[in-house]
Design an enzyme around this catalytic site. Structure first.
Site, PDB file in Angstrom:
ATOM      1  N   SER A 200       0.854  -1.190   0.000  1.00  0.00           N
ATOM      2  CA  SER A 200       0.000   0.000   0.000  1.00  0.00           C
ATOM      3  C   SER A 200       0.886   1.234   0.000  1.00  0.00           C
ATOM      4  O   SER A 200       2.049   1.189   0.429  1.00  0.00           O
ATOM      5  CB  SER A 200      -0.886   0.004   1.256  1.00  0.00           C
ATOM      6  OG  SER A 200      -1.529   1.256   1.425  1.00  0.00           O
ATOM      7  N   TYR A 213      -1.513  -0.935  10.419  1.00  0.00           N
ATOM      8  CA  TYR A 213      -1.660  -1.221   8.994  1.00  0.00           C
ATOM      9  C   TYR A 213      -0.462  -0.677   8.224  1.00  0.00           C
ATOM     10  O   TYR A 213       0.133  -1.376   7.391  1.00  0.00           O
ATOM     11  CB  TYR A 213      -2.957  -0.592   8.475  1.00  0.00           C
ATOM     12  CG  TYR A 213      -3.180  -0.780   6.994  1.00  0.00           C
ATOM     13  CD1 TYR A 213      -3.686  -1.980   6.499  1.00  0.00           C
ATOM     14  CD2 TYR A 213      -2.885   0.238   6.085  1.00  0.00           C
ATOM     15  CE1 TYR A 213      -3.887  -2.156   5.128  1.00  0.00           C
ATOM     16  CE2 TYR A 213      -3.086   0.068   4.721  1.00  0.00           C
ATOM     17  CZ  TYR A 213      -3.588  -1.136   4.256  1.00  0.00           C
ATOM     18  OH  TYR A 213      -3.784  -1.304   2.907  1.00  0.00           O
TER      19      TYR A 213
END
Length: 269
Positions: A200, A213
């Site tokens: 990401s 995350y």
């Protein structure tokens, strides 16, 4: 419309002995053409008029075969649809097996040569190796592994979220690494393969409220860099996909999502 393009229902098509032992139905594509579909165990296959089940090996010798984790929704489902259209053999793994089973006949209608559905929670790292081996055995080969399974809960720092942070790291980082590690012996033995890790943009720039995350994706980014360096000069390729905001359940309630793209476009890119 999608359900009309790929309906699966019981019927009395002529089948071989193996086919008769399977769950059967009719597959209807967008043009109205129909073919028998059967399911044996974890594998979904089209059945020819002579009753012989089609597999990746028999329908399209040399067809590339791919395993995608986290394939029941979001980017994983989008990738499955994209590579079905390209004629791949697909193994799909996720916790929500019922969603994979609903997706399988649609992928056959879209062009997948074979679909394998496997129940897998990557938090259970002991289950990953057998799942990868089963995918390779059912498809007859494994060319691509996509470590996509992940979660993205809100984990504000200093707010007692350590258990949720640990779970996020275990799924997104340890689970992804375990998935890739399980495929590497197969790739090395056959002399080729393609590792795809889904990270990401949060792995490059931490997002407020998503420390766990962001850390998990940064860790996977570095693992993939190291793996690529180790495999340099071999025929095992390493690809990192680092998407921005793609419209999936994992981020729909996370506020502003700049440069948002839908799943279909994200998977095609």
């Amino acid at each position: 419309q999608e359900i009309q393009q790929a309906r699966c229902f019981r019927h009395g098509a002529k089948l071989t002995e193996a086919g008769r032992a399977a769950q059967t139905g009719l597959l209807e594509d967008a043009g109205g053409a129909r073919a028998a579909v059967c399911r044996r165990g974890v594998s979904w296959n089209v059945v020819q008029e002579d009753g012989v089940m089609v597999t990746a090996a028999t329908k399209k010798p040399g067809a590339r075969c791919m395993l995608i984790t986290g394939a029941s929704s979001g980017i994983g489902e989008g990738l499955a649809r994209e590579f079905a259209r390209r004629g791949y053999g697909l193994a799909l793994a996720a916790r929500r097996l019922e969603l994979l089973e609903a997706l399988a006949p649609r992928l056959l209608a879209a062009g997948a040569v074979q679909v394998v559905t496997i129940s897998l929670d990557v938090a259970d790292t002991d289950a990953i190796g057998p799942a990868v081996q089963r995918a390779a055995a059912e498809l007859g080969r494994l060319d691509v592994i996509v470590a996509n399974a992940g979660v993205g809960p809100l984990t504000p720092t200093g707010r007692g979220k350590l258990p949720l942070m640990r779970e996020t790291l275990n799924i997104n980082l340890v689970g992804a690494i375990a998935t890739i590690e399980a495929a590497l012996p197969i790739f090395r033995a056959q002399g080729s393969g393609h590792v795809v890790g889904v990270t990401s943009v949060a792995g490059s720039k931490g997002l407020p409220g998503f420390a766990a995350y962001s850390a998990s994706k940064a860790g996977l980014h570095r693992y993939l860099q190291s793996l690529r360096a180790e495999l340099r000069g071999t025929r095992v390729v390493v690809t990192e996909l680092a998407p921005g905001f793609i419209d999936t359940d994992i981020n729909r309630d996370k506020g502003a999502r700049p440069f948002l793209v839908d799943v279909e476009r994200g998977a095609a890119i």
